[in-house]
Design an enzyme around this catalytic site. Structure first.
Site, PDB file in Angstrom:
ATOM      1  N   CYS A   2       0.880  -1.317  -0.061  1.00  0.00           N
ATOM      2  CA  CYS A   2       0.017  -0.110   0.040  1.00  0.00           C
ATOM      3  C   CYS A   2       0.697   1.210  -0.045  1.00  0.00           C
ATOM      4  CB  CYS A   2      -0.875   0.137   1.307  1.00  0.00           C
ATOM      5  SG  CYS A   2      -1.860  -1.387   1.534  1.00  0.00           S
ATOM      6  N   ARG A  27       5.371   0.201  -5.837  1.00  0.00           N
ATOM      7  CA  ARG A  27       5.334  -0.781  -4.547  1.00  0.00           C
ATOM      8  C   ARG A  27       4.464  -1.869  -4.816  1.00  0.00           C
ATOM      9  NH1 ARG A  27       6.801   2.763  -0.332  1.00  0.00           N
ATOM     10  NH2 ARG A  27       5.240   1.435   1.170  1.00  0.00           N
ATOM     11  N   TRP A  77      -2.938  -2.697  -1.640  1.00  0.00           N
ATOM     12  CA  TRP A  77      -2.397  -4.147  -1.953  1.00  0.00           C
ATOM     13  C   TRP A  77      -2.929  -5.061  -0.988  1.00  0.00           C
ATOM     14  CZ3 TRP A  77       0.589  -8.070   0.460  1.00  0.00           C
ATOM     15  CH2 TRP A  77       1.124  -8.937  -0.444  1.00  0.00           C
ATOM     16  N   ASN A 102      -1.564   1.945   5.783  1.00  0.00           N
ATOM     17  CA  ASN A 102      -0.727   1.070   5.060  1.00  0.00           C
ATOM     18  C   ASN A 102      -0.418   0.292   6.657  1.00  0.00           C
ATOM     19  OD1 ASN A 102       1.219  -0.480   3.981  1.00  0.00           O
ATOM     20  ND2 ASN A 102       2.678   1.262   3.734  1.00  0.00           N
ATOM     21  N   GLY A 103      -0.331  -1.056   6.473  1.00  0.00           N
ATOM     22  CA  GLY A 103      -0.097  -2.146   7.476  1.00  0.00           C
ATOM     23  C   GLY A 103      -1.361  -3.040   7.800  1.00  0.00           C
ATOM     24  N   GLU A 489      18.533 -16.728  -7.989  1.00  0.00           N
ATOM     25  CA  GLU A 489      17.895 -15.494  -8.303  1.00  0.00           C
ATOM     26  C   GLU A 489      17.430 -15.451  -9.680  1.00  0.00           C
ATOM     27  OE1 GLU A 489      17.297 -12.859  -6.737  1.00  0.00           O
ATOM     28  OE2 GLU A 489      17.366 -11.217  -8.119  1.00  0.00           O
ATOM     29  N   LYS A 493      13.673 -14.348 -10.323  1.00  0.00           N
ATOM     30  CA  LYS A 493      13.291 -13.435 -11.527  1.00  0.00           C
ATOM     31  C   LYS A 493      12.145 -13.998 -12.548  1.00  0.00           C
ATOM     32  CE  LYS A 493      14.516 -10.058 -10.122  1.00  0.00           C
ATOM     33  NZ  LYS A 493      15.131 -10.472  -8.880  1.00  0.00           N
ATOM     34  N   GLU A 496       8.804 -14.167 -11.076  1.00  0.00           N
ATOM     35  CA  GLU A 496       8.465 -12.997 -10.355  1.00  0.00           C
ATOM     36  C   GLU A 496       7.855 -12.329 -11.834  1.00  0.00           C
ATOM     37  OE1 GLU A 496      10.784 -10.717  -7.055  1.00  0.00           O
ATOM     38  OE2 GLU A 496      11.824 -11.118  -8.673  1.00  0.00           O
ATOM     39  N   HIS A 512      19.469 -36.272  -7.610  1.00  0.00           N
ATOM     40  CA  HIS A 512      18.825 -36.853  -6.599  1.00  0.00           C
ATOM     41  C   HIS A 512      17.554 -36.365  -6.594  1.00  0.00           C
ATOM     42  CE1 HIS A 512      22.464 -38.173  -4.535  1.00  0.00           C
ATOM     43  NE2 HIS A 512      23.076 -37.034  -4.843  1.00  0.00           N
ATOM     44  N   LYS A 612       6.702  -4.140  -4.001  1.00  0.00           N
ATOM     45  CA  LYS A 612       8.209  -3.785  -3.965  1.00  0.00           C
ATOM     46  C   LYS A 612       8.486  -3.823  -2.635  1.00  0.00           C
ATOM     47  CE  LYS A 612      11.926  -2.258  -5.548  1.00  0.00           C
ATOM     48  NZ  LYS A 612      12.821  -3.402  -6.324  1.00  0.00           N
TER      49      LYS A 612
HETATM   50  C1  G6P Z   1       9.857  -8.269  -2.129  1.00  0.00           C
HETATM   51  C2  G6P Z   1      10.248  -7.479  -3.524  1.00  0.00           C
HETATM   52  C3  G6P Z   1      11.598  -8.310  -3.851  1.00  0.00           C
HETATM   53  C4  G6P Z   1      12.495  -8.121  -2.903  1.00  0.00           C
HETATM   54  C5  G6P Z   1      12.037  -8.507  -1.546  1.00  0.00           C
HETATM   55  C6  G6P Z   1      12.847  -8.116  -0.074  1.00  0.00           C
HETATM   56  O1  G6P Z   1       9.437  -9.223  -2.177  1.00  0.00           O
HETATM   57  O2  G6P Z   1       9.338  -7.738  -4.537  1.00  0.00           O
HETATM   58  O3  G6P Z   1      12.554  -7.675  -4.854  1.00  0.00           O
HETATM   59  O4  G6P Z   1      13.874  -8.650  -2.928  1.00  0.00           O
HETATM   60  O5  G6P Z   1      10.614  -7.734  -1.244  1.00  0.00           O
HETATM   61  O6  G6P Z   1      12.918  -6.784  -0.271  1.00  0.00           O
HETATM   62  P1  G6P Z   1      14.015  -5.639   0.459  1.00  0.00           P
HETATM   63  O7  G6P Z   1      13.635  -4.196   0.330  1.00  0.00           O
HETATM   64  O8  G6P Z   1      14.050  -6.117   1.870  1.00  0.00           O
HETATM   65  O9  G6P Z   1      15.098  -5.986  -0.159  1.00  0.00           O
END
Ligand code: G6P
Length: 617
Positions: A2, A27, A77, A102-103, A489, A493, A496, A512, A612
């Site tokens: 949010c 965000r 969100w 927000n929260g 990673e 990606k 995501e 395995h 985000k």
């Molecule tokens: C969310 C974002 C990711 C990020 C993660 C941790 O899931 O979409 O891209 O890696 O949060 O966020 P931070 O701000 O703590 O690195």
């Protein structure tokens, strides 16, 4: 997650609120809304499901133009209640109080039960609606809106950043924060609130960063801040070095693309002032760091998502390069078990945003449990003044610049740079690293921008490979050593932004289990650096090839992987060292995900269901 924007001014705030919401889009959100007090002192609200442009369209279609000099706006969100217009904020009580939040108000059900008996009616399934009712209820016995909000928040358990307006006090905007970020933008004869500074850059560069438990009473002329005990406190006004153009898209189609290509510069900026021309580390972690580092016997890294993967890479470095034990754990696990804190541990939290709720809670737990143990906390973070940096003993700021794409790219790269400097700093402080080793690492980092630049030149090859991907449902990423977390990673990606299921495996684990998956329908992506494990990796690749798997290998020019048959090989880099190799090999994986997502037509910068900055658990 949010986003909040609000303000009080002499001018119509609607365009400023909408621009602010657009700047918070990154965000992640599913609906949005805005409420202002109009010239008749009536609350006017417009909400819409989907993108901000739907909200703008609704505002444009309205019979009476939406206008007001005090207002609040929100991107939601969903946590409690599905994404729907009735669940979008602002929430209003009796046409008298409007709130954005927000929260999560964790005890909202018990508050709701009480409010129902008091005759309050609910029009949403959110936890937030209880906030509007609670403020309304408290107003009955309060002299000011500030007092009503201060009383209301004593009833809330959980996390909140709040913006509150009321028709009874049309010249006051109240802001409050606990566990979720909120800043105040300071103007001349006007003031604003927002979840982060980027939302307000078109109107101000002066900010007050509210602290935990703060409540602010904001008028056109003044900002009065009260701490958790209700005492008025002075909070410094800070100047942001960001400008409104630092978050512009420029010539790029997506922020993710822009941010991938900004990585060479982000590394230069992160190294600036922290190393010397003759390849030595200068004090990069602050004045107190050296004394603290001399007490360290092990490192515990805690983070989420991409930042967690940066930690996993660093574990190899800490143990391999300086022989210092290092553990890495995701914050959401760490905070909910009963961890044993070892004396002489350096706890390192890594976070792009510095606001990730689980990472922050883990840090707070460590501080609460440490007792008289010699324990220090260090945060590696991209956002100055974020909660994480304020709560840690030491901070290293990565200078990646604002990262807007939800999928983290340049922040990850600079986190790895920060971690390599940390390995060096601890190695020096503990006499575990020679000057020659130090010079070698720093020299390697100085070459890194060039190596990244070179890796970026493979974009067209990767684009072509992406063509064979878009119809796939699953993909497997393989790596060994530091390339295993890089494979993780890469898989993250792809998941995501292209919504293709992807898994990463250490190549040695293939037989395995995952080998059973291999056929011509599942692409296997492998990373082949020119290192001690290369021959073992080549054997693993043969195992896949023999079973008809479609292989894509990103290799070091010297690795010489056999590219016949169902094996596509991209010579992604060469002459990379132990530290620069994982950072460099990550780049082609970022580009691969990006181009697969482009072909699939997904929302690259704001993938579905993701945020985000995850400021709720
Ligand atoms: C969310 C974002 C990711 C990020 C993660 C941790 O899931 O979409 O891209 O890696 O949060 O966020 P931070 O701000 O703590 O690195």
């Amino acid at each position: 997650m949010c986003g909040i924007v609000g303000g009080i001014a002499e001018r119509n705030l609607v365009p400023i609120l909408l621009e602010g919401l657009k700047r918070l889009e990154y965000r992640g959100y599913d609906s949005s809304g805005v409420a202002v007090l109009d010239s008749e002192n009536t609350i006017q609200r417009v909400r819409a499901l989907g993108k901000i442009k739907s909200l703008e369209a609704k505002i444009a279609e309205a019979e009476h133009p939406l206008s007001g000099q005090i207002g609040i706006a929100h991107t939601r969100w969903a946590t409690h209640g599905v994404p729907a217009e009735n669940n979008a904020h602002p929430h209003i009580c009796n046409n008298q109080v409007a709130v954005v939040h927000n929260g999560i108000i964790e005890n909202y059900q018990s508050l709701k039960k009480h409010q129902l008996t008091e005759g309050y009616r609910f029009t949403s399934d959110t936890d937030t609606e209880v906030v509007a009712h609670c403020v309304h209820e408290q107003l009955k016995s309060s002299q000011t809106l500030l007092e009503a909000v201060q009383k209301a928040i004593t009833h809330f358990e959980g996390a909140y950043a709040l913006g509150v307006v009321s028709v009874e006090y049309p010249n006051t905007l109240i802001a409050a924060r606990k566990g979720s970020p909120l800043v105040i933008g300071v103007g001349i004869g006007e003031h604003f609130i927002a979840s982060d500074v980027s939302a307000l850059l078109p109107v101000t560069q002066s900010f007050i960063f509210l602290e935990e438990g703060d409540v602010a009473e904001i008028t056109r002329e003044s900002v009065n801040v009260y701490d958790v005990n209700g005492h008025q406190v002075a909070r410094e006004i800070k100047q942001s070095s960001l400008t409104m153009h630092s978050v512009d898209l420029g010539e790029h189609r997506h922020y993710m693309h822009k941010e991938i290509f900004e990585q060479p510069q982000a590394v230069i900026d992160t190294l600036e002032g922290r190393i010397t021309q003759n390849h030595m580390l200068v004090s990069a972690f602050g004045h107190d760091a050296e004394a603290i580092f001399q007490t360290v016997r092990q490192v515990q890294i805690i983070a989420c998502g991409t930042s967690y993967h940066a930690g996993l890479v660093a574990k190899y470095w800490f143990e391999d390069i300086i022989g210092l034990p290092c553990q890495v754990e995701v914050a959401s696990e760490y905070r909910y078990r009963n961890p044993v804190l070892l004396d002489h541990t350096l706890f390192v939290t890594i976070s792009q945003s510095g606001e990730t709720a689980d990472t922050l809670a883990a840090l707070q737990q460590i501080k609460a449990l440490k007792g008289d143990k010699t324990i220090a906390t260090l945060s590696i973070c991209n956002v100055p003044e974020s909660s994480l940096t304020r709560e840690s003993d030491l901070t290293f700021l990565t200078h990646a610049g604002p990262e807007i794409g939800v999928a983290s790219t340049k922040a990850f790269t600079t986190q790895l740079v920060a971690l390599s400097l940390l390995v060096t700093a601890l190695g020096k402080a503990l006499h575990l690293m020679s000057e020659t080793q130090e010079r070698k690492i720093i020299h390697g980092l100085q070459k890194l921008p060039g190596l990244l630049q070179k890796a970026l030149t493979h974009e067209n090859d990767i684009k072509a490979i992406a063509q064979g991907f878009a119809d796939k449902e699953s993909a497997l990423f393989l790596g060994r050593g530091t390339m295993y977390p890089i494979a993780m990673e890469g898989a993250l990606k792809l998941k995501e932004i292209s919504y293709i299921h992807a898994e990463a495996y250490p190549a040695g684990e293939l037989k395995h289990g995952p080998l059973a998956l291999i056929d011509e329908h599942i692409p296997v992506i492998a990373i082949a650096p020119h290192d001690d494990l290369l021959e073992k990796l080549k054997s693993n690749l043969q195992e896949v090839k023999a079973r008809g798997g479609q292989m894509i290998v990103f290799e070091d020019e010297q690795a010489d992987v056999d590219s016949q048959g169902n094996m596509k090989v991209v010579k992604a880099t060469t002459n990379v060292g132990r530290i620069t190799a994982p950072i460099t090999f990550n780049v082609p994986l970022q580009l691969l995900s990006y181009h697969v997502a482009l072909i699939k037509g997904t929302d690259v910068d704001q993938p579905r269901n993701l945020a985000k900055s995850v400021t709720v658990e």
